[in-house]
Motif scaffolding. Structure first.
Motif, PDB file in Angstrom:
ATOM      1  N   ALA A 143      39.037  29.799 -52.624  1.00  0.00           N
ATOM      2  CA  ALA A 143      40.361  30.246 -53.558  1.00  0.00           C
ATOM      3  C   ALA A 143      41.362  30.999 -52.856  1.00  0.00           C
ATOM      4  O   ALA A 143      40.982  31.424 -51.738  1.00  0.00           O
ATOM      5  N   ARG A 144      42.481  30.394 -52.836  1.00  0.00           N
ATOM      6  CA  ARG A 144      43.725  30.930 -51.979  1.00  0.00           C
ATOM      7  C   ARG A 144      43.863  32.318 -51.964  1.00  0.00           C
ATOM      8  O   ARG A 144      44.023  32.979 -50.639  1.00  0.00           O
ATOM      9  N   GLU A 145      43.412  33.011 -53.154  1.00  0.00           N
ATOM     10  CA  GLU A 145      43.778  34.481 -53.016  1.00  0.00           C
ATOM     11  C   GLU A 145      42.490  35.271 -52.375  1.00  0.00           C
ATOM     12  O   GLU A 145      42.606  36.538 -51.897  1.00  0.00           O
ATOM     13  N   HIS A 146      41.382  34.583 -51.862  1.00  0.00           N
ATOM     14  CA  HIS A 146      40.453  35.267 -51.183  1.00  0.00           C
ATOM     15  C   HIS A 146      40.358  34.518 -49.833  1.00  0.00           C
ATOM     16  O   HIS A 146      39.409  34.889 -49.038  1.00  0.00           O
ATOM     17  N   LEU A 147      41.323  33.978 -49.386  1.00  0.00           N
ATOM     18  CA  LEU A 147      41.339  33.187 -48.086  1.00  0.00           C
ATOM     19  C   LEU A 147      41.179  33.998 -46.910  1.00  0.00           C
ATOM     20  O   LEU A 147      40.415  33.977 -45.887  1.00  0.00           O
ATOM     21  N   VAL A 148      42.014  35.308 -46.842  1.00  0.00           N
ATOM     22  CA  VAL A 148      42.022  36.189 -45.596  1.00  0.00           C
ATOM     23  C   VAL A 148      40.712  36.941 -45.556  1.00  0.00           C
ATOM     24  O   VAL A 148      40.309  37.090 -44.598  1.00  0.00           O
ATOM     25  N   ALA A 149      40.115  37.232 -46.992  1.00  0.00           N
ATOM     26  CA  ALA A 149      38.914  38.020 -46.706  1.00  0.00           C
ATOM     27  C   ALA A 149      37.683  37.149 -46.235  1.00  0.00           C
ATOM     28  O   ALA A 149      37.016  37.437 -45.462  1.00  0.00           O
ATOM     29  N   VAL A 150      37.643  35.760 -46.678  1.00  0.00           N
ATOM     30  CA  VAL A 150      36.760  34.966 -46.081  1.00  0.00           C
ATOM     31  C   VAL A 150      37.081  34.806 -44.651  1.00  0.00           C
ATOM     32  O   VAL A 150      35.875  34.476 -43.926  1.00  0.00           O
ATOM     33  N   ALA A 151      38.070  34.504 -44.256  1.00  0.00           N
ATOM     34  CA  ALA A 151      38.551  34.239 -42.805  1.00  0.00           C
ATOM     35  C   ALA A 151      38.232  35.327 -41.901  1.00  0.00           C
ATOM     36  O   ALA A 151      37.471  35.344 -40.844  1.00  0.00           O
ATOM     37  N   ARG A 152      38.309  36.757 -42.514  1.00  0.00           N
ATOM     38  CA  ARG A 152      37.974  37.840 -41.577  1.00  0.00           C
ATOM     39  C   ARG A 152      36.609  38.038 -41.294  1.00  0.00           C
ATOM     40  O   ARG A 152      35.818  38.229 -40.505  1.00  0.00           O
ATOM     41  N   VAL A 153      35.742  37.765 -42.618  1.00  0.00           N
ATOM     42  CA  VAL A 153      34.000  37.547 -42.464  1.00  0.00           C
ATOM     43  C   VAL A 153      33.816  36.552 -41.597  1.00  0.00           C
ATOM     44  O   VAL A 153      32.681  36.918 -40.619  1.00  0.00           O
ATOM     45  N   LEU A 154      34.136  35.339 -41.546  1.00  0.00           N
ATOM     46  CA  LEU A 154      33.890  34.366 -40.675  1.00  0.00           C
ATOM     47  C   LEU A 154      34.068  34.776 -39.275  1.00  0.00           C
ATOM     48  O   LEU A 154      33.274  34.262 -38.325  1.00  0.00           O
ATOM     49  N   ARG A 155      35.234  35.490 -39.037  1.00  0.00           N
ATOM     50  CA  ARG A 155      35.390  35.856 -37.634  1.00  0.00           C
ATOM     51  C   ARG A 155      34.868  37.147 -37.056  1.00  0.00           C
ATOM     52  O   ARG A 155      34.308  36.952 -35.875  1.00  0.00           O
ATOM     53  N   ASP A 156      34.316  37.924 -37.728  1.00  0.00           N
ATOM     54  CA  ASP A 156      33.873  39.215 -37.517  1.00  0.00           C
ATOM     55  C   ASP A 156      32.471  39.315 -37.835  1.00  0.00           C
ATOM     56  O   ASP A 156      31.808  40.245 -37.185  1.00  0.00           O
ATOM     57  N   HIS A 157      31.811  38.646 -38.751  1.00  0.00           N
ATOM     58  CA  HIS A 157      30.342  38.877 -38.811  1.00  0.00           C
ATOM     59  C   HIS A 157      29.421  38.268 -37.584  1.00  0.00           C
ATOM     60  O   HIS A 157      29.583  37.228 -37.150  1.00  0.00           O
ATOM     61  N   PRO A 158      28.521  39.435 -36.889  1.00  0.00           N
ATOM     62  CA  PRO A 158      27.872  38.954 -35.739  1.00  0.00           C
ATOM     63  C   PRO A 158      27.220  37.725 -35.631  1.00  0.00           C
ATOM     64  O   PRO A 158      26.886  37.019 -34.983  1.00  0.00           O
ATOM     65  N   ASP A 159      26.741  37.282 -37.079  1.00  0.00           N
ATOM     66  CA  ASP A 159      25.869  35.956 -37.076  1.00  0.00           C
ATOM     67  C   ASP A 159      26.708  34.842 -37.513  1.00  0.00           C
ATOM     68  O   ASP A 159      26.251  33.702 -37.791  1.00  0.00           O
ATOM     69  N   LEU A 160      28.116  34.981 -37.671  1.00  0.00           N
ATOM     70  CA  LEU A 160      28.986  33.960 -37.673  1.00  0.00           C
ATOM     71  C   LEU A 160      30.002  33.463 -36.602  1.00  0.00           C
ATOM     72  O   LEU A 160      29.676  32.689 -36.013  1.00  0.00           O
ATOM     73  N   ARG A 161      30.706  34.664 -36.369  1.00  0.00           N
ATOM     74  CA  ARG A 161      31.400  34.664 -35.273  1.00  0.00           C
ATOM     75  C   ARG A 161      32.338  33.145 -35.095  1.00  0.00           C
ATOM     76  O   ARG A 161      32.177  32.550 -33.930  1.00  0.00           O
ATOM     77  N   PHE A 162      32.969  32.953 -35.885  1.00  0.00           N
ATOM     78  CA  PHE A 162      33.989  31.797 -35.846  1.00  0.00           C
ATOM     79  C   PHE A 162      35.369  31.995 -35.140  1.00  0.00           C
ATOM     80  O   PHE A 162      36.183  32.263 -35.859  1.00  0.00           O
TER      81      PHE A 162
END
Length: 283
Positions: A143-162
């Motif tokens: 959902a576009r209103e949550h895009l930035v929140a999802v992107a930040r988790v995907l980048r910063d979470h140590p088990d994801l790190r995209f």
């Protein structure tokens, strides 16, 4: 055979073998500590608390391919002097529908970790509209209103790190009402062995706005400018959303499917190729 031996061989307690081989295993209701195979309790509790552990059953409508248009004819034969029959062909243009769990590969792990992380803020079900696994690739429709929140988790979470977003591409589907414009973000995790993931966000023609992810992946600066230039998607929060390929005063967005072909004549060695909309049409 004596009655005592017959009763021993037909007893439901076992097969009569001293080794116990062939003994009926207890059902889950009477499972013992020796035979129980529960998952890690902490992981199960977290999964149920975030809703990730409960795989939602997809309805037949969710799993059906999404029709975004259709193609008529083949090899240029549409009508008129067509004796081949190809002019009557109608081929739907389909996109894959939502995929059901388990997804396979590392995709389930990514979905579970993302769900647990989002459960602390926006919630997985609110942020992720659907998941499509097709041709060995995973796409999260966000959902576009949550895009930035999802992107930040995907980048910063140590088990994801995209860590890397390889850009953003625009797509225009005029035949998909309310979701005509798509923005697609291919992601890459170097930390976790070059795992790949794709985010996709949609918006309607009459409200072509998507949040900018430049604050998460700064390299997307000029990619978002290009999508704005070619497709007209406005990335809210972009530091300088201006044209990057076309002149500043250029009307319209040339890669949209409703944009007229137009063009200018091309000259070479004394010959002239007219623009596409002025070339000869063969009937």
């Amino acid at each position: 055979m004596s009655d005592e031996k017959a009763e021993k061989n037909t007893s439901p307690e076992g097969t009569g073998l001293e080794s116990g081989e062939g003994t009926t295993l207890p059902d889950k209701e009477v499972d013992s500590a020796d035979t129980r195979t529960d998952d890690d309790r902490q992981a199960v509790d977290v999964a149920h608390a975030t809703g990730v552990g409960r795989w939602a059953e997809l309805s037949p409508v969710d799993s059906e391919p999404v029709k975004i248009g259709e193609r008529r004819g083949m090899f240029g034969a549409t009508r008129g002097q067509d004796t081949s029959g190809y002019g009557g062909l109608v081929t739907p243009t389909l996109l894959p529908g939502a995929s059901a769990r388990p997804y396979g590969s590392y995709f389930d792990e990514v979905a579970d970790i993302l769900g647990r992380a989002l459960g602390e803020s926006v919630g997985y079900d609110d942020a992720v509209e659907k998941v499509v696994v097709d041709r060995g690739e995973m796409t999260l429709f966000v959902a576009r209103e949550h895009l930035v929140a999802v992107a930040r988790v995907l980048r910063d979470h140590p088990d994801l790190r995209f860590e890397l977003c390889m850009g953003v591409s625009g797509v225009h589907y005029p035949g998909e009402p309310g979701r005509e414009l798509h923005a697609v973000y291919p992601l890459l995790s170097i930390t976790h062995g070059s795992r790949r993931l794709r985010l996709e966000v949609t918006c309607p023609d009459d409200d072509a706005h998507v949040p900018s992810v430049v604050e998460v992946w700064p390299g997307n600066d000029w990619h978002e400018r290009e999508v704005w230039d070619m497709f007209g998607i406005e990335f809210d929060g972009h530091p300088a959303l201006t044209r990057i390929l076309m002149p500043d005063d250029w009307p319209g967005h040339p890669q949209r499917k409703d944009y007229p072909l137009g063009g200018i004549p091309v000259e070479y060695k004394g010959g002239v190729v007219p623009p596409p909309d002025e070339r000869r049409a063969y009937s």
